[in-house]
Structures are given as structure tokens and as C-alpha cells.
Design a protein around this motif. Structure first.
Motif, mmCIF file in Angstrom:
data_model
loop_
_atom_site.group_PDB
_atom_site.id
_atom_site.type_symbol
_atom_site.label_atom_id
_atom_site.label_comp_id
_atom_site.label_asym_id
_atom_site.label_seq_id
_atom_site.Cartn_x
_atom_site.Cartn_y
_atom_site.Cartn_z
ATOM 1 N N LYS A 73 0.656 -1.071 -0.078
ATOM 2 C CA LYS A 73 0.197 -0.268 -0.032
ATOM 3 C C LYS A 73 0.503 1.088 0.252
ATOM 4 C CE LYS A 73 -0.160 0.253 4.847
ATOM 5 N NZ LYS A 73 -1.000 0.193 6.184
ATOM 6 N N SER A 74 0.799 2.153 -0.294
ATOM 7 C CA SER A 74 0.671 3.525 -0.472
ATOM 8 C C SER A 74 0.873 4.140 0.993
ATOM 9 C CB SER A 74 0.071 4.588 -1.057
ATOM 10 O OG SER A 74 0.395 4.440 -2.227
ATOM 11 N N ILE A 75 1.885 4.249 1.821
ATOM 12 C CA ILE A 75 1.787 5.170 3.105
ATOM 13 C C ILE A 75 2.573 7.205 3.080
ATOM 14 C CG2 ILE A 75 2.857 2.952 4.341
ATOM 15 C CD1 ILE A 75 5.795 3.805 4.211
ATOM 16 N N SER A 76 2.018 7.687 4.123
ATOM 17 C CA SER A 76 2.239 9.411 4.328
ATOM 18 C C SER A 76 3.499 9.470 3.970
ATOM 19 C CB SER A 76 1.488 9.346 5.410
ATOM 20 O OG SER A 76 1.969 11.232 5.211
ATOM 21 N N SER A 77 3.747 10.814 3.225
ATOM 22 C CA SER A 77 5.121 10.893 3.241
ATOM 23 C C SER A 77 5.772 12.211 4.347
ATOM 24 C CB SER A 77 4.687 12.252 1.797
ATOM 25 O OG SER A 77 3.728 12.977 2.351
ATOM 26 N N TYR A 117 18.825 -1.186 7.566
ATOM 27 C CA TYR A 117 17.820 -1.510 6.974
ATOM 28 C C TYR A 117 17.379 -2.517 7.945
ATOM 29 C CZ TYR A 117 19.592 -6.294 4.949
ATOM 30 O OH TYR A 117 19.460 -8.170 5.617
ATOM 31 N N HIS A 118 15.608 -2.325 6.976
ATOM 32 C CA HIS A 118 14.832 -2.810 8.139
ATOM 33 C C HIS A 118 13.731 -3.917 6.463
ATOM 34 C CE1 HIS A 118 10.497 -3.928 10.190
ATOM 35 N NE2 HIS A 118 10.749 -3.460 11.026
ATOM 36 N N GLN A 119 13.579 -4.988 7.425
ATOM 37 C CA GLN A 119 12.780 -6.111 6.422
ATOM 38 C C GLN A 119 11.576 -6.649 6.985
ATOM 39 O OE1 GLN A 119 15.749 -8.817 4.689
ATOM 40 N NE2 GLN A 119 13.796 -9.727 3.477
ATOM 41 N N SER A 120 10.316 -6.348 6.085
ATOM 42 C CA SER A 120 9.306 -7.357 7.313
ATOM 43 C C SER A 120 8.055 -7.228 6.042
ATOM 44 C CB SER A 120 8.210 -6.567 8.381
ATOM 45 O OG SER A 120 7.900 -5.190 7.735
ATOM 46 N N ALA A 121 7.142 -7.964 6.385
ATOM 47 C CA ALA A 121 5.903 -8.765 5.410
ATOM 48 C C ALA A 121 5.814 -7.418 5.168
ATOM 49 C CB ALA A 121 5.424 -10.001 6.002
ATOM 50 N N GLU A 122 5.358 -6.184 5.283
ATOM 51 C CA GLU A 122 5.254 -5.166 4.695
ATOM 52 C C GLU A 122 5.942 -3.810 3.824
ATOM 53 O OE1 GLU A 122 4.735 -5.576 8.445
ATOM 54 O OE2 GLU A 122 3.007 -6.492 7.707
ATOM 55 N N LEU A 146 6.095 1.159 9.479
ATOM 56 C CA LEU A 146 6.990 0.220 9.245
ATOM 57 C C LEU A 146 7.593 -0.540 11.007
ATOM 58 C CD1 LEU A 146 7.128 -0.236 5.452
ATOM 59 C CD2 LEU A 146 4.974 0.284 6.607
ATOM 60 N N VAL A 147 8.494 0.442 10.965
ATOM 61 C CA VAL A 147 9.389 0.236 12.306
ATOM 62 C C VAL A 147 8.879 0.342 13.409
ATOM 63 C CG1 VAL A 147 11.862 0.700 12.901
ATOM 64 C CG2 VAL A 147 11.096 0.391 9.853
ATOM 65 N N LYS A 148 9.445 -1.021 14.696
ATOM 66 C CA LYS A 148 8.752 -0.253 15.592
ATOM 67 C C LYS A 148 9.597 -0.818 16.595
ATOM 68 C CE LYS A 148 4.657 0.985 15.177
ATOM 69 N NZ LYS A 148 4.463 0.728 13.683
ATOM 70 N N ASN A 173 7.970 -8.325 -7.572
ATOM 71 C CA ASN A 173 7.391 -9.401 -7.202
ATOM 72 C C ASN A 173 7.803 -9.834 -5.320
ATOM 73 O OD1 ASN A 173 9.890 -10.479 -6.871
ATOM 74 N ND2 ASN A 173 9.558 -12.070 -8.945
ATOM 75 N N GLN A 174 9.338 -8.710 -5.111
ATOM 76 C CA GLN A 174 9.541 -8.583 -3.798
ATOM 77 C C GLN A 174 10.315 -8.765 -2.772
ATOM 78 O OE1 GLN A 174 5.712 -7.895 -3.354
ATOM 79 N NE2 GLN A 174 6.618 -5.946 -4.932
ATOM 80 N N ASN A 175 10.671 -10.198 -3.899
ATOM 81 C CA ASN A 175 11.762 -11.318 -3.511
ATOM 82 C C ASN A 175 13.512 -10.061 -3.707
ATOM 83 O OD1 ASN A 175 10.342 -13.168 -4.565
ATOM 84 N ND2 ASN A 175 10.977 -13.567 -6.356
ATOM 85 N N ILE A 176 13.955 -10.534 -3.066
ATOM 86 C CA ILE A 176 15.239 -10.071 -1.769
ATOM 87 C C ILE A 176 16.452 -10.648 -2.499
ATOM 88 C CG2 ILE A 176 16.848 -8.513 -0.320
ATOM 89 C CD1 ILE A 176 13.754 -7.771 0.920
ATOM 90 N N THR A 177 17.287 -10.529 -3.154
ATOM 91 C CA THR A 177 18.739 -11.221 -3.317
ATOM 92 C C THR A 177 19.773 -10.064 -2.543
ATOM 93 O OG1 THR A 177 19.114 -10.547 -5.539
ATOM 94 C CG2 THR A 177 17.602 -12.954 -5.155
ATOM 95 N N ARG A 178 20.984 -11.120 -1.629
ATOM 96 C CA ARG A 178 21.839 -10.064 -1.768
ATOM 97 C C ARG A 178 23.363 -11.397 -2.519
ATOM 98 N NH1 ARG A 178 17.894 -11.172 2.510
ATOM 99 N NH2 ARG A 178 18.097 -9.210 3.165
ATOM 100 N N GLU A 179 24.118 -10.256 -2.762
ATOM 101 C CA GLU A 179 25.190 -10.835 -3.349
ATOM 102 C C GLU A 179 26.597 -9.882 -3.233
ATOM 103 O OE1 GLU A 179 25.518 -11.010 -7.873
ATOM 104 O OE2 GLU A 179 23.448 -10.568 -7.085
ATOM 105 N N LYS A 180 27.531 -11.025 -3.179
ATOM 106 C CA LYS A 180 29.137 -10.139 -2.610
ATOM 107 C C LYS A 180 29.772 -9.594 -3.897
ATOM 108 C CE LYS A 180 31.586 -10.049 0.997
ATOM 109 N NZ LYS A 180 31.814 -10.157 2.217
ATOM 110 N N PHE A 181 30.329 -8.269 -3.932
ATOM 111 C CA PHE A 181 30.840 -7.891 -4.541
ATOM 112 C C PHE A 181 33.125 -8.169 -5.006
ATOM 113 C CE2 PHE A 181 29.634 -3.922 -2.801
ATOM 114 C CZ PHE A 181 30.905 -3.345 -2.642
#
Length: 632
Positions: free
Chosen positions: A12-16, A176-181, A197-199, A241-249
Motif C-alpha cells: 500500500k501507499s504510505i504517507s509522505s 535496513y528494516h525488513q518485514s512482510a509490509e 513500518l518500524v517498531k 514480486n518483492q523478492n530480495i537477493t544479496r550478493e558479494k562483489f
């Protein structure tokens, strides 16, 4: 040098209001300008803020009420290209790629020339635009090419990706804060906590490693569901699809089997350090060198004179730092640069004690002296400081490295630990020593902080049972020589600790620290040297000492290793104000029922060992951290 923030709300959109309050929370990182970019359904727009320059306000509307799925925010500390052309968030010509960037790229001029040869045209002289166009050309492989310190966010509407990246050794923080939202990110945790989104919630696993290592080991923090993006890595979020990947460079090079002479290594290090200093002196604002009086920073000051004859140097003076202050002044006179000494009185050190402790976003085991160094630089109108940090990790500078060979031998007798049954302090220290089974344990022991059994005894049983004391996930290669220890120093002493605290100290007063010892080429070269060239087990920093020999006076070269630190123990013993401060906060902490009150009292009333005060200070700073980030 700046601050970046942002969020991506998945459903959903959230307030600025969120992005506005997040940006305000890190205003200290960039008082010169601010900017925003908001996006809904792949349609984005740029906005100014109340702190934007007048020209930016004329170009973009001031952000007020509104909703968005994706929002980027930016605070600017103008260092390179002071004009509005360096404003962020910066957009590509087709407005489909948007970047926010915190840091400095020292090889940006070389990259710019290469991109110009491909036909790219630049509108500014900023390094931000170079990263943006380099990403257009090379994609995420651009991060391997960047020599400098950076935390970057890129929104690519063409490939429908959101990318977060951090430099090789983590000189610039990114949380970063990561959640289902959704996903929320920022240069400082205090900004994350302003997002809906952060508590805030305590992460006791993070607190546990913090107590053992003087810092929380990345990617953990002391906050639940808030993580530190690991150095030399990037995170990609698929906007479809909100999939998140992490890579080392990048990874630390392994030692080479090549036959290199010590003389050859010294010449090469001298050359690479000169090149790094030359690049890092570049700025459109005043630059100074912060000297502690030791080899690391004094060598930088000496070599800086060749590239900037008007370079300024200064030293912060604390109680018991007389020898360092004297050596810094002698060195400055030796190579003829302007030098000042800023004496920090007891009153000045204690004046903002609570505020300074709470500025850091986790408990700590000391006073942070660099806050005073940054404040002095700010007052003298120095926006950029060259620092000697990183040399100890890169060149085996810490005194405990000299104990490594002895430990490698003594670990053969670790079976003794099982036969130590007595509970007196000496026996417990002995048991702790003979419980160091691997390099990770040796590294942990070298950090002056709580031991595992002490942390277990002070944390309430019901809370400790929720903690995973198995720290094997933090183990690295476990090479059974100095190279194995070097990995831990670089990742946990440097990345998770020193440069993280440096950044918070400097940015509290809108100052940028730069690290000539941490250039890509210097790290790559030193890490790949054969072990016998860079570590002899008898003297700290043998290679750097030989490099510095032709530049520095004997008094600096021969001075014993002493960290640039504040004499906390002295203040505890001699300042009633500090003791009252400790007692007040310990009493408050005991009422929270997180820790065993009897153990706290025992530690406070029976300080016998030289560093017994450290674990007390860790508890005090935990209390102040809790007050700041959990009490409303």
C-alpha cells in the motif's frame, strides 16, 4: 558525504510524513540541502524540502502531504561540486534511474573519462553523476569499480529493481528494516525508527555480541528486524514480486606465494599510500589531518605536505595524552605544517556526556573521543578530515596480535579448561583463556569487554535462554595463522566497529572522515603479501614502520602503541559527577528487570582488575540506549 533514507511499501501507499520525519532525524548529516523523490505505479516525481536551497525550491515543489509506495530522501553535506547540480536524488536523463549516494568516490575522475569515451555527457562535476552513468553502462558490476566509501540506493524503473549497496570495508553505514509490509533503509537507525513500518524491539542476540565484542557483529544490530547491510555487498529487490537477493562483489585477497622482498613491499606501499592521499585530499572545501601523535596519522600528515603545502593538522589533548600531543607537535614542526592542539577539559568532556552516548545506536564500552575531534573541526570550518584509522587492522598494529603465536602454541593445552573447577576471578580468567578453541575465540578475547560467562551471569536467566550463544555463524575461514586473524580484524574490528563509530562521531557535527589507508589498491596489495612480510610476531606494524622511517622523527617511530582513547577509568575514580551518573543509571537499569541486580552490584563494588570498569560502562550505555530508543 551525506545521509540517505528511503522506503518501499510492498502492499500500500504510505504517507509522505514518513520520509519527511526520517530525513529530519538525520539533519546533522547534511545541513546544506535536502531532496526527495516519490513514486506510485512507476510514476515518480522530485520534491524539495524545507531545508533545500532556494534554487532547488524554485525547481521542485516542497514536499507536503501525499502518499507513495517508494520514497527516497537525501541530506547533503556539500564537499564536491557545491552547486545545485550535485543535488540528490539524482535522475538519469530519461528519469527512469534514480540514485541517492552517501560517501566519496576517489577514482571518479578516471571513471568519468572512461564513460566520456563511450559518449556519455555530464552535467555536473560530482561523483554522484559518475556512479549514475556508470550504473547505466555496467549495471551492478559498477560497485567493483568504485574506489572510495559509499552507501548507495538505486531505483531502476526500467529493470524494475531497487538496489542497496555498501563499500568494500563498510566505511559508510547502511541499515535496513525488513518485514512482510516493506523495506526501509537509512544511513542511521534513528531515521528508520521514524517510519510507521518500524517498531523498536530489543534484539538480545545483537546485545549479546555487543557485550562480547564492544560492537554488534554485522549484519545484526541491537534492534530486532533491523540489519546492517554487510560490506562489499549489494541487495536487490524485485519491484514486481518483492523478492530480495544479496550478493558479494569483493572478497579479501588471499596471501600470495610469490617471492617478494621486504624492500620491494615497502616501496610499493609508499607509492600506493601517496596515491591514496593525493586522491583523498581532493575537495571543494577545507581539508585537515587529524593527528593522534602515532605513526598512522603522522605519516599521512607528512605525505600530505607534498600535495597541499597549506595543509592543516591538529591534535585533541586529553588527560594522560601528553606524550602523544608532544610527538604530534614535534612531527608537525619536523615536516613544516600548520598545527594546533585542542585541549579538552574534564568539564568539556562531561558536558554533553549523556547526549553523546545516546547519539550512538548501541551500547559501548568507552567514551567516544572522536566526537570532540569532529566538533573542533566543525568549529574551525574543516569539513573534511584525513584519518589514520584502518592502519592498525591492515598492518597488524594492535598489541594483542603480538600474542598470536603464543596462543597458537598454548591452544594445544586447552583440555586444561575442563579441570578448572574453582570460581575465583583468576581461575575464571584462566578458564576463559583455555576455552579459546579457534581464531574467532582469540579475536573475541582480544576485545576488552565482557567474557561469555560474565554476560551469561548478568543477563536474566529467562532472557538469556532466548539468546543463541553459538556464534559459529560469525566464523570466517579460520586459517591457523596471522592471515586468519587479519580477516577478523578487517571485518569486525574495522567494519563493524571503528569506521561505524567514526561515521556517527563525524556526522554528528557534519564533518567527513576519509581513510587513506583503506584505498582499494592498498588493501588488495597488503592483503596479498606473504605473511612473513607483514607480520613478524615481535613488533606491531613492521612494514608501515619501515615505510614511515624516511618521513618521521625517531620519537614518533619509537613510541609504544597506545590507542587514541579517553581515560574512562580515571574519570570513574576521580570524578564524583561520573560516579553519581553511573549509580543513577545502574539503579534505573536494575528496575527494568533485564539484568541480575546482585551481579551488577558485585561488579560496581569490587573493581580490582585494570579493565573491570568496562563491563560497568557497557551496562550504563545499555541503559542510556534503552532510554533514548525505547522510552517515549
Amino acid at each position: 558525504m551525506c545521509g540517505i533514507i528511503g522506503y518501499y511499501s510492498f502492499h500500500k501507499s504510505i504517507s509522505s510524513t514518513n520520509i519527511l520525519e526520517m530525513n529530519q532525524a538525520i539533519r546533522h548529516r547534511g545541513p546544506d540541502d535536502e531532496g526527495f523523490w516519490l513514486c506510485n505505479d512507476d510514476r515518480g516525481g522530485s520534491f524539495s524540502g524545507n531545508d533545500s536551497t532556494q534554487k532547488i525550491k524554485e525547481q521542485f515543489p516542497v514536499l507536503k502531504d501525499g502518499d507513495s509506495e517508494i520514497a527516497l530522501g537525501f541530506r547533503r553535506l556539500s564537499i564536491i561540486d557545491l552547486s545545485e547540480k550535485g543535488h540528490q536524488p539524482m535522475l538519469s536523463e530519461n528519469e527512469q534511474i534514480i540514485i541517492t549516494f552517501n560517501g566519496e568516490i576517489y577514482n571518479f575522475k578516471k571513471l568519468r573519462k572512461e564513460l566520456e569515451s563511450f559518449g556519455y555527457v555530464f552535467q555536473s562535476t560530482s561523483d554522484t553523476e559518475v556512479i549514475l552513468k556508470a550504473y547505466e553502462e555496467w549495471g551492478t558490476t559498477v560497485f567493483e569499480k568504485l574506489d572510495g566509501m559509499f552507501a548507495v540506493c538505486i531505483v531502476d524503473l526500467i529493470s524494475q529493481k531497487l538496489i542497496l549497496a555498501r563499500d568494500r570495508v563498510g566505511m559508510k553505514p547502511l541499515f535496513y528494516h525488513q518485514s512482510a509490509e516493506g523495506l526501509v533503509w537509512a544511513s542511521e537507525i534513528k531515521a528508520l525508527l521514524k517510519n510507521e513500518l518500524v517498531k523498536p524491539e530489543i534484539n538480545w542476540n545483537g546485545v549479546y555480541t555487543n557485550f562480547l565484542f564492544q560492537t554488534t557483529l554485522a549484519p545484526q544490530t541491537c534492534f530486532q528486524h533491523i540489519f546492517s547491510l554487510e560490506p562489499a555487498s549489494f541487495m536487490t529487490v524485485d519491484l514486481m514480486n518483492q523478492n530480495i537477493t544479496r550478493e558479494k562483489f569483493w572478497n579479501l585477497p588471499l596471501p600470495s606465494a610469490e617471492n617478494i622482498s621486504e624492500e620491494e613491499a615497502v616501496k610499493k606501499i609508499d607509492k600506493l599510500l601517496s596515491e591514496s592521499i593525493s586522491e583523498q585530499l581532493y575537495a571543494d572545501v577545507p581539508v585537515a589531518v587529524m593527528m593522534s601523535g602515532g605513526i598512522d596519522s603522522t605519516l599521512i600528515a607528512s605525505k600530505s605536505k607534498s600535495y597541499n603545502s597549506d595543509i592543516n593538522t591538529y591534535t585533541i589533548s586529553y588527560p594522560f595524552s601528553e606524550e602523544e600531543v608532544k610527538n604530534a607537535a614535534l612531527a608537525a614542526q619536523h615536516f613544516g605544517v600548520s598545527h594546533e592542539v585542542k585541549e579538552v577539559s574534564d568539564e568539556e568532556a562531561l558536558e554533553h556526556l549523556k547526549e553523546n552516548i545516546q547519539h550512538f545506536e548501541e551500547p559501548y564500552s568507552s567514551f567516544e573521543v572522536l566526537i570532540n575531534a569532529a566538533k573542533y573541526a566543525h568549529d574551525k570550518n574543516f569539513k573534511v578530515l584525513l584519518s589514520g584509522n584502518g592502519a592498525d587492522e591492515l598492518f597488524a598494529g594492535y598489541s594483542h596480535t603480538l600474542k598470536l603465536n603464543r596462543w597458537l602454541f598454548m591452544r594445544n593445552f586447552n583440555c586444561i579448561s575442563a579441570f578448572i573447577f574453582t570460581k575465583d576471578k583468576f581461575s575464571q580468567r584462566l578458564k576463559n583463556y583455555f576455552s579459546q578453541d579457534n581464531m574467532f575465540d582469540f579475536f573475541r578475547q582480544s576485545q576488552i569487554s565482557m567474557r561469555p560467562l560474565e554476560a551469561k551471569s548478568v543477563i536474566k536467566h529467562e532472557i538469556y535462554n532466548t539468546i543463541d550463544p553459538d556464534l559459529s555463524k560469525y566464523h570466517l575461514s579460520e586459517t591457523k595463522n596471522y592471515s586468519g586473524y587479519f580477516e577478523y580484524d578487517m571485518k569486525y574490528s574495522l567494519s563493524s566497529h571503528h569506521v561505524f563509530r567514526d561515521d556517527l562521531s563525524a556526522m554528528k557535527y557534519s564533518v567527513e572522515f576519509r581513510y587513506p589507508y583503506l584505498s582499494n589498491s592498498l588493501i588488495d596489495y597488503v592483503a596479498a603479501l606473504p605473511e612473513n612480510i607483514r607480520f613478524n610476531g615481535a613488533q606491531n606494524k613492521p612494514l608501515l614502520r619501515k615505510t614511515a622511517k624516511k618521513y618521521l622523527p625517531e620519537s614518533v617511530l619509537n613510541m609504544p602503541k597506545k590507542g587514541f582513547s579517553f581515560p574512562v577509568n580515571y574519570f570513574i575514580k576521580n570524578e564524583k559527577k561520573v560516579r553519581d551518573f553511573i549509580v543513577e543509571n545502574l539503579e534505573s537499569l536494575k528496575r527494568r528487570n533485564f539484568f541480575n541486580a546482585a551481579v551488577i552490584d558485585e561488579w560496581w563494588n569490587h573493581q580490582e582488575h585494570e579493565y573491570d570498569w568496562v563491563k560497568i560502562w557497557q551496562l550504563v550505555t545499555f541503559e542510556l540506549w534503552y532510554q533514548k530508543y525505547f522510552e517515549k
